[in-house]
Write an enzyme that holds these catalytic residues in place. Structure first.
Site, PDB file in Angstrom:
ATOM      1  N   HIS A 244     -43.929  -2.640 -17.215  1.00 53.59           N
ATOM      2  CA  HIS A 244     -45.127  -3.112 -16.501  1.00 53.59           C
ATOM      3  C   HIS A 244     -46.359  -2.633 -17.256  1.00 53.59           C
ATOM      4  O   HIS A 244     -46.411  -1.484 -17.684  1.00 53.59           O
ATOM      5  CB  HIS A 244     -45.103  -2.540 -15.079  1.00 53.59           C
ATOM      6  CG  HIS A 244     -46.200  -3.047 -14.198  1.00 53.59           C
ATOM      7  ND1 HIS A 244     -47.498  -2.590 -14.265  1.00 53.59           N
ATOM      8  CD2 HIS A 244     -46.185  -3.989 -13.227  1.00 53.59           C
ATOM      9  CE1 HIS A 244     -48.235  -3.227 -13.371  1.00 53.59           C
ATOM     10  NE2 HIS A 244     -47.458  -4.082 -12.720  1.00 53.59           N
ATOM     11  N   CYS A 282     -47.562  -8.892 -15.745  1.00 53.20           N
ATOM     12  CA  CYS A 282     -48.412  -8.756 -14.561  1.00 53.20           C
ATOM     13  C   CYS A 282     -49.794  -9.302 -14.882  1.00 53.20           C
ATOM     14  O   CYS A 282     -50.576  -8.672 -15.603  1.00 53.20           O
ATOM     15  CB  CYS A 282     -48.490  -7.297 -14.129  1.00 53.20           C
ATOM     16  SG  CYS A 282     -49.643  -7.039 -12.765  1.00 53.20           S
ATOM     17  N   HIS A 309     -45.417 -10.755 -12.162  1.00 55.23           N
ATOM     18  CA  HIS A 309     -46.300 -10.464 -11.029  1.00 55.23           C
ATOM     19  C   HIS A 309     -47.477 -11.419 -11.135  1.00 55.23           C
ATOM     20  O   HIS A 309     -48.205 -11.378 -12.134  1.00 55.23           O
ATOM     21  CB  HIS A 309     -46.883  -9.048 -11.129  1.00 55.23           C
ATOM     22  CG  HIS A 309     -45.907  -7.952 -10.871  1.00 55.23           C
ATOM     23  ND1 HIS A 309     -46.252  -6.619 -10.976  1.00 55.23           N
ATOM     24  CD2 HIS A 309     -44.615  -7.974 -10.489  1.00 55.23           C
ATOM     25  CE1 HIS A 309     -45.202  -5.873 -10.667  1.00 55.23           C
ATOM     26  NE2 HIS A 309     -44.196  -6.667 -10.379  1.00 55.23           N
ATOM     27  N   ASP A 356     -48.173 -10.918  -6.360  1.00 56.31           N
ATOM     28  CA  ASP A 356     -48.496  -9.498  -6.376  1.00 56.31           C
ATOM     29  C   ASP A 356     -49.700  -9.265  -5.473  1.00 56.31           C
ATOM     30  O   ASP A 356     -50.717  -9.938  -5.607  1.00 56.31           O
ATOM     31  CB  ASP A 356     -48.808  -9.072  -7.815  1.00 56.31           C
ATOM     32  CG  ASP A 356     -48.766  -7.574  -7.993  1.00 56.31           C
ATOM     33  OD1 ASP A 356     -48.242  -6.892  -7.106  1.00 56.31           O
ATOM     34  OD2 ASP A 356     -49.263  -7.085  -9.024  1.00 56.31           O
ATOM     35  N   HIS A 357     -49.551  -8.360  -4.576  1.00 55.66           N
ATOM     36  CA  HIS A 357     -50.607  -8.001  -3.626  1.00 55.66           C
ATOM     37  C   HIS A 357     -51.088  -9.248  -2.857  1.00 55.66           C
ATOM     38  O   HIS A 357     -50.617 -10.349  -3.077  1.00 55.66           O
ATOM     39  CB  HIS A 357     -51.792  -7.322  -4.316  1.00 55.66           C
ATOM     40  CG  HIS A 357     -51.390  -6.142  -5.148  1.00 55.66           C
ATOM     41  ND1 HIS A 357     -52.259  -5.440  -5.925  1.00 55.66           N
ATOM     42  CD2 HIS A 357     -50.188  -5.537  -5.323  1.00 55.66           C
ATOM     43  CE1 HIS A 357     -51.633  -4.458  -6.549  1.00 55.66           C
ATOM     44  NE2 HIS A 357     -50.379  -4.505  -6.202  1.00 55.66           N
ATOM     45  N   TYR A 373     -49.938  -4.802   0.167  1.00 46.21           N
ATOM     46  CA  TYR A 373     -48.608  -5.325   0.483  1.00 46.21           C
ATOM     47  C   TYR A 373     -48.456  -5.749   1.947  1.00 46.21           C
ATOM     48  O   TYR A 373     -47.390  -5.604   2.537  1.00 46.21           O
ATOM     49  CB  TYR A 373     -47.537  -4.299   0.092  1.00 46.21           C
ATOM     50  CG  TYR A 373     -47.400  -4.189  -1.412  1.00 46.21           C
ATOM     51  CD1 TYR A 373     -46.604  -5.079  -2.122  1.00 46.21           C
ATOM     52  CD2 TYR A 373     -48.090  -3.218  -2.135  1.00 46.21           C
ATOM     53  CE1 TYR A 373     -46.485  -4.997  -3.504  1.00 46.21           C
ATOM     54  CE2 TYR A 373     -47.982  -3.134  -3.521  1.00 46.21           C
ATOM     55  CZ  TYR A 373     -47.180  -4.029  -4.191  1.00 46.21           C
ATOM     56  OH  TYR A 373     -47.063  -3.958  -5.561  1.00 46.21           O
TER      57      TYR A 373
END
Ligand code: DNO
Length: 399
Positions: A244, A282, A309, A356-357, A373
């Protein structure tokens, strides 16, 4: 013309992160969001210890009970001793290899990890109110410097920043109440979800001190020697390792960071050429840098992207950024997803992705949620990304 509508027909395998039985978002909710994959970790096992087959199978079963599979591990944390090559690091590498073998034996074959010194992802504000009233995560440079130079009072902070930056940070600090300063400190060092580690101020300074004498070159070489140890094991077991990127993608707190930009990724992939030495792409982390051309990077590293992500950030001229809606902000999400669809087509695989998020929004504003999250914001992100992929897939077919 055949229309692709079934979720199995998507190229990207739709997944969501789940923090285990303590997660306020249930597996049932994730299933209802349309996911078939669960991205999780055995957060209860201390960093550095072997994940036993028994614990892995138990988690797999919890997920299978809801009709999904554990498709990606995020993360098997890399012990700090490995990053600094100190103390028991050789034993920790052996333990890491055993965890890879155990996961592979159970059929869990994609593993995410990071190599960020001391802190995993970092934000200064976990409840930044956006123009529509939902809350987002934000990194504000002046607030971060205020913490570093005036709250932590890190040795050497004065030389990390320019005089103007320090002045602005001082003004920012003076504008904050005591409670706001405490919250800022907590946001930065108490540990965001998945970080696995939190610190007091003293512990934090001690952790930073362990990187004395470790510059970028040394950290990169420690990462490469770790990869030279673990990738042959991944090769034996058919496991894809996915590093990552740094978040944010530059040095913070005077610490080196080596997974921030295209040339960093290239150096990592070149150092150990096995395809199992791959990336967690990501877009939120990499997208903070203007010099990262994301669609181009997807196309360039296509064969080595094992997990994705998808998230977008919006930066300003001061160097701050916040997490925008998934299809807005600075990330060219259309270009990224188009390249990912092409990569999946040519590799004939389903690349796992997760939104992601997401913003804390609607009913979630009243709930206690894990920053980034919450259920509804991620559901919105996933729905938008699924629609984007659907449109791209069908138009590619028709053209
Ligand atoms: C934040 C996450 C990171 C990520 C790790 C991977 O939301 O993307 O915490 O899981 O850096 O090891």
């Amino acid at each position: 013309m055949e229309r692709l509508v079934k979720s199995e027909s998507f190229y990207m395998q739709q997944s969501m992160r789940w923090f285990g039985p303590q997660d306020p978002v249930s597996l049932s909710f994730i299933r209802q969001a349309g996911c078939s994959g669960i991205v999780t970790a055995l957060h209860h096992i201390p960093n550095g210890e072997v994940w036993t087959t028994q614990e892995i199978v138990k988690r797999q079963k919890e997920i299978a009970d809801f009709g999904m599979i554990w498709n990606v591990v995020e993360s098997v944390p890399v012990h700090e001793a490995i990053k600094t090559q100190s103390g028991n690091y050789i034993q920790y590498i052996e333990n890491y290899k055993q965890t890879i073998r155990n996961l592979a034996n159970c059929g869990v074959k994609i593993i995410t990890y990071n190599f960020m010194p001391v802190l995993d992802w970092t934000r200064t504000d976990l409840a930044y109110v956006t123009t529509d009233g939902s809350k987002a995560l934000r990194f504000e440079k002046a607030a971060f410097i205020a913490f570093d130079a005036f709250v932590l009072k890190r040795k050497g902070a004065e030389t990390t920043y320019s005089e103007t930056e320090l002045d602005e940070a001082k003004q920012r600090l003076d504008s904050m109440s005591a409670a706001e300063v405490t919250l800022l400190q907590k946001n930065i060092i108490a540990g965001l979800p998945g970080s696995e580690e939190g610190f007091t101020l003293d512990e934090f300074q001690k952790a930073l001190d362990t990187y004395k004498g470790i510059d970028e070159e040394r950290l990169r070489s420690n990462l490469i020697s770790f990869l030279k140890e673990i990738i042959p094991v991944a090769d034996e077991c058919g496991v894809k390792m996915a590093i990552h990127p740094d978040d944010p993608p530059y040095s913070i707190l005077g610490l080196p960071r080596v997974v921030s930009k295209e040339s960093d990724l290239q150096a990592i992939l070149d150092a150990v050429p096995s395809t199992n030495n791959g990336l967690c792409f990501c877009t939120g982390s990499l997208g903070v840098r203007e010099d990262n051309d994301l669609p181009n990077m997807v196309s360039k590293f296509a064969d080595r992207i094992h997990f994705v992500h998808l998230r977008s950030t919006r930066r300003n001229e001061q160097g701050d950024f916040y997490e925008d809606n998934h299809l807005e902000g600075d990330v060219n999400m259309f270009g990224v997803v188009r390249e990912l669809v092409k990569a999946s087509q040519s590799r004939k695989i389903n690349i796992p992705m997760r939104p992601d998020h997401g913003h804390q929004m609607l009913d979630d504003l009243e709930k206690i949620t894990n920053p980034g999250y919450s259920a509804i914001g991620r559901l919105r992100g996933l729905a938008e990304l699924r629609g984007l992929e659907f449109g791209i897939m069908n138009s590619l077919k028709e053209i």
